[in-house]
Design a protein around this motif. Sequence first.
Motif, PDB file in Angstrom:
ATOM      1  N   PHE A   1      31.972  -1.688 -36.812  1.00 19.01           N
ATOM      2  CA  PHE A   1      33.172  -1.285 -36.076  1.00 19.01           C
ATOM      3  C   PHE A   1      33.533  -2.317 -34.999  1.00 19.01           C
ATOM      4  CE2 PHE A   1      30.437   2.306 -37.254  1.00 19.01           C
ATOM      5  CZ  PHE A   1      31.240   2.912 -38.198  1.00 19.01           C
ATOM      6  N   TYR A   2      33.117  -3.548 -35.203  1.00 21.68           N
ATOM      7  CA  TYR A   2      33.258  -4.584 -34.173  1.00 21.68           C
ATOM      8  C   TYR A   2      34.708  -4.793 -33.756  1.00 21.68           C
ATOM      9  CZ  TYR A   2      32.636  -9.097 -31.828  1.00 21.68           C
ATOM     10  OH  TYR A   2      32.635 -10.126 -30.922  1.00 21.68           O
ATOM     11  N   GLU A   3      35.627  -4.848 -34.731  1.00 29.45           N
ATOM     12  CA  GLU A   3      37.025  -5.128 -34.398  1.00 29.45           C
ATOM     13  C   GLU A   3      37.649  -3.993 -33.582  1.00 29.45           C
ATOM     14  OE1 GLU A   3      35.634  -7.887 -37.192  1.00 29.45           O
ATOM     15  OE2 GLU A   3      35.612  -5.708 -37.335  1.00 29.45           O
ATOM     16  N   SER A   4      37.339  -2.744 -33.937  1.00 30.61           N
ATOM     17  CA  SER A   4      37.876  -1.630 -33.151  1.00 30.61           C
ATOM     18  C   SER A   4      37.238  -1.603 -31.763  1.00 30.61           C
ATOM     19  CB  SER A   4      37.636  -0.296 -33.870  1.00 30.61           C
ATOM     20  OG  SER A   4      36.253  -0.017 -33.985  1.00 30.61           O
ATOM     21  N   HIS A   5      35.976  -2.016 -31.664  1.00 29.06           N
ATOM     22  CA  HIS A   5      35.333  -2.087 -30.357  1.00 29.06           C
ATOM     23  C   HIS A   5      35.947  -3.204 -29.507  1.00 29.06           C
ATOM     24  CE1 HIS A   5      31.454   0.015 -31.994  1.00 29.06           C
ATOM     25  NE2 HIS A   5      32.496   0.818 -31.893  1.00 29.06           N
TER      26      HIS A   5
ATOM     27  N   PRO B   1      32.720  -1.674 -22.239  1.00 31.54           N
ATOM     28  CA  PRO B   1      32.285  -2.845 -21.470  1.00 31.54           C
ATOM     29  C   PRO B   1      31.897  -4.011 -22.375  1.00 31.54           C
ATOM     30  CG  PRO B   1      30.572  -1.158 -21.473  1.00 31.54           C
ATOM     31  CD  PRO B   1      31.780  -0.545 -22.117  1.00 31.54           C
ATOM     32  N   LEU B   2      32.071  -5.215 -21.862  1.00 34.44           N
ATOM     33  CA  LEU B   2      31.728  -6.419 -22.622  1.00 34.44           C
ATOM     34  C   LEU B   2      30.249  -6.454 -22.971  1.00 34.44           C
ATOM     35  CD1 LEU B   2      32.543  -9.164 -23.776  1.00 34.44           C
ATOM     36  CD2 LEU B   2      32.151 -10.153 -21.514  1.00 34.44           C
ATOM     37  N   ALA B   3      29.395  -5.930 -22.085  1.00 40.83           N
ATOM     38  CA  ALA B   3      27.948  -5.953 -22.341  1.00 40.83           C
ATOM     39  C   ALA B   3      27.604  -5.219 -23.630  1.00 40.83           C
ATOM     40  CB  ALA B   3      27.201  -5.338 -21.159  1.00 40.83           C
TER      41      ALA B   3
ATOM     42  N   GLN C   1      28.176  -9.770 -34.602  1.00 38.39           N
ATOM     43  CA  GLN C   1      29.218 -10.798 -34.584  1.00 38.39           C
ATOM     44  C   GLN C   1      29.238 -11.562 -33.277  1.00 38.39           C
ATOM     45  OE1 GLN C   1      29.551  -7.691 -35.677  1.00 38.39           O
ATOM     46  NE2 GLN C   1      31.144  -7.457 -37.225  1.00 38.39           N
ATOM     47  N   ALA C   2      28.876 -10.908 -32.187  1.00 43.50           N
ATOM     48  CA  ALA C   2      28.899 -11.566 -30.879  1.00 43.50           C
ATOM     49  C   ALA C   2      27.732 -12.537 -30.708  1.00 43.50           C
ATOM     50  CB  ALA C   2      28.870 -10.524 -29.768  1.00 43.50           C
ATOM     51  N   ARG C   3      26.733 -12.441 -31.598  1.00 41.43           N
ATOM     52  CA  ARG C   3      25.546 -13.292 -31.463  1.00 41.43           C
ATOM     53  C   ARG C   3      25.477 -14.377 -32.526  1.00 41.43           C
ATOM     54  NH1 ARG C   3      23.266  -8.073 -31.089  1.00 41.43           N
ATOM     55  NH2 ARG C   3      22.152  -8.377 -33.056  1.00 41.43           N
ATOM     56  N   LEU C   4      26.582 -14.590 -33.276  1.00 43.57           N
ATOM     57  CA  LEU C   4      26.581 -15.615 -34.311  1.00 43.57           C
ATOM     58  C   LEU C   4      26.520 -17.005 -33.690  1.00 43.57           C
ATOM     59  CD1 LEU C   4      29.308 -14.214 -36.737  1.00 43.57           C
ATOM     60  CD2 LEU C   4      26.830 -14.165 -37.056  1.00 43.57           C
ATOM     61  N   ALA C   5      25.741 -17.877 -34.304  1.00 48.46           N
ATOM     62  CA  ALA C   5      25.656 -19.251 -33.816  1.00 48.46           C
ATOM     63  C   ALA C   5      26.979 -19.973 -34.076  1.00 48.46           C
ATOM     64  CB  ALA C   5      24.511 -19.982 -34.526  1.00 48.46           C
ATOM     65  N   PRO C   6      27.390 -20.885 -33.194  1.00 49.22           N
ATOM     66  CA  PRO C   6      28.632 -21.638 -33.436  1.00 49.22           C
ATOM     67  C   PRO C   6      28.541 -22.418 -34.740  1.00 49.22           C
ATOM     68  CG  PRO C   6      27.843 -21.949 -31.184  1.00 49.22           C
ATOM     69  CD  PRO C   6      26.736 -21.270 -31.936  1.00 49.22           C
ATOM     70  N   LEU C   7      29.658 -22.486 -35.466  1.00 47.09           N
ATOM     71  CA  LEU C   7      29.680 -23.242 -36.710  1.00 47.09           C
ATOM     72  C   LEU C   7      29.643 -24.734 -36.415  1.00 47.09           C
ATOM     73  CD1 LEU C   7      32.314 -21.340 -38.879  1.00 47.09           C
ATOM     74  CD2 LEU C   7      29.865 -21.515 -39.301  1.00 47.09           C
ATOM     75  N   PRO C   8      28.855 -25.503 -37.170  1.00 44.99           N
ATOM     76  CA  PRO C   8      28.839 -26.954 -36.966  1.00 44.99           C
ATOM     77  C   PRO C   8      30.098 -27.590 -37.538  1.00 44.99           C
ATOM     78  CG  PRO C   8      27.495 -26.373 -38.852  1.00 44.99           C
ATOM     79  CD  PRO C   8      27.955 -25.067 -38.244  1.00 44.99           C
ATOM     80  N   GLU C   9      30.351 -28.838 -37.145  1.00 42.80           N
ATOM     81  CA  GLU C   9      31.441 -29.575 -37.765  1.00 42.80           C
ATOM     82  C   GLU C   9      31.140 -29.725 -39.255  1.00 42.80           C
ATOM     83  OE1 GLU C   9      34.227 -30.757 -36.539  1.00 42.80           O
ATOM     84  OE2 GLU C   9      33.883 -30.111 -34.473  1.00 42.80           O
ATOM     85  N   LEU C  10      32.178 -29.636 -40.096  1.00 44.55           N
ATOM     86  CA  LEU C  10      31.970 -29.763 -41.532  1.00 44.55           C
ATOM     87  C   LEU C  10      31.498 -31.169 -41.872  1.00 44.55           C
ATOM     88  CD1 LEU C  10      35.080 -27.862 -42.899  1.00 44.55           C
ATOM     89  CD2 LEU C  10      32.715 -27.102 -42.901  1.00 44.55           C
ATOM     90  N   PRO C  11      30.375 -31.312 -42.587  1.00 43.68           N
ATOM     91  CA  PRO C  11      29.898 -32.645 -42.961  1.00 43.68           C
ATOM     92  C   PRO C  11      30.758 -33.245 -44.069  1.00 43.68           C
ATOM     93  CG  PRO C  11      28.540 -30.961 -43.964  1.00 43.68           C
ATOM     94  CD  PRO C  11      29.503 -30.234 -43.053  1.00 43.68           C
TER      95      PRO C  11
END
Length: 356
Positions: free
Chosen positions: A168-172, A182-184, A191-201
């Motif tokens: 339900f992440y989007e509704s939250h 709250p943001l916490a 979804q909030a803990r996903l690692a940033p995507l690297p630049e495409l090689p």
Amino acid sequence: MDTSAPTALNAITAIQPGKALVHRDAGEAFFAELTPGHRLRATVQNLLPNGEFVVMLGAFAGRDGHEVQVKLPAGFRPGDMINLIFVSREPRPAFMLAPDVPQPAGNSASLSGTGRFIHDLMQHPPLPGSSTALSSTVPLLAAPPSDAAQLLQLAQGLARAMARSGLFYESHQAQWITGKRPLAELMLEPQARLAPLPELPFASNGSPLSVEARDPSASQKDSVRLPGVHPEAVALVRQQLEVFETRHIGWQGELWPGQRLAWEAVEEKPGESGERDPGSGPVWKTRLNLSLPNLGPITASLRLDSGGVDVQLTVKEPGTASIMRTGAVPLMHGLESAGLRLVSMGVDVDDKTPSA
């Protein structure tokens, strides 16, 4: 060049740096109107000395076209027309290079960009080991509940497990924007803990390589390549779509150490249980399977609508059935204290009742 499959483009290198400030502002407004899955026609304008291309993105929704500087696979020339699928705008705008797909003769129906995006996602099989039911390896309570307060903690623990599942992440997010969450709490979801995507090689020929979502135990053929979906979130996004489509959700885990529970809820289809008032709102059915130390295996099926709740219990032992029938009045009072009216209650004995 081979255009039989979508190809990931690198994030846009620049939005024509050096142009007037008003031009850069127009570029930001252009990308602000795009949503993931949106398709654009574009024209390759010229090749720059650094090997990148200037591309004119086609006009849409009343907005004029816009020039961008991108990296394209080898083989393109000025004047070529290309199809692009918008993927994301952060940290920089990024597209997928899509093949030309001829429309069948006489077929004028078409999907929106979002529709095609969802269709492409659902065509991929689930990742190995993924399940439509949520699960948890951490017990909701440290020990069996001994009073009403701990029973309430148990219910709240199950509610938290569902809320933090990511389904339900989007509704939250919408609730957070309006100040209702709250943001916490939002940051506790996957979804909030996903690692940033690297630049495409890029490969040696200049062609960009796709980012893969892969289960560590999966073979090469099990890899999933999807535009616009974080590799670590593919299974979760599929699960969100399946829950939305089937209106069915489940959870499996331990209530306290050693006490397992299998729980599911599904929205009843119109007409499934006879006629009902269309204005009465949705009807939900929920079922719990568990095996208690003193009562044995129990299946509890509940049907909830605006009129109240129907409870049907199925047990394995006749003695358990007698105890359950004796507890009908306390159950009624407990439901009433929660704002629910007990419409009916039945207890059946079935020696084939599955153990949880």
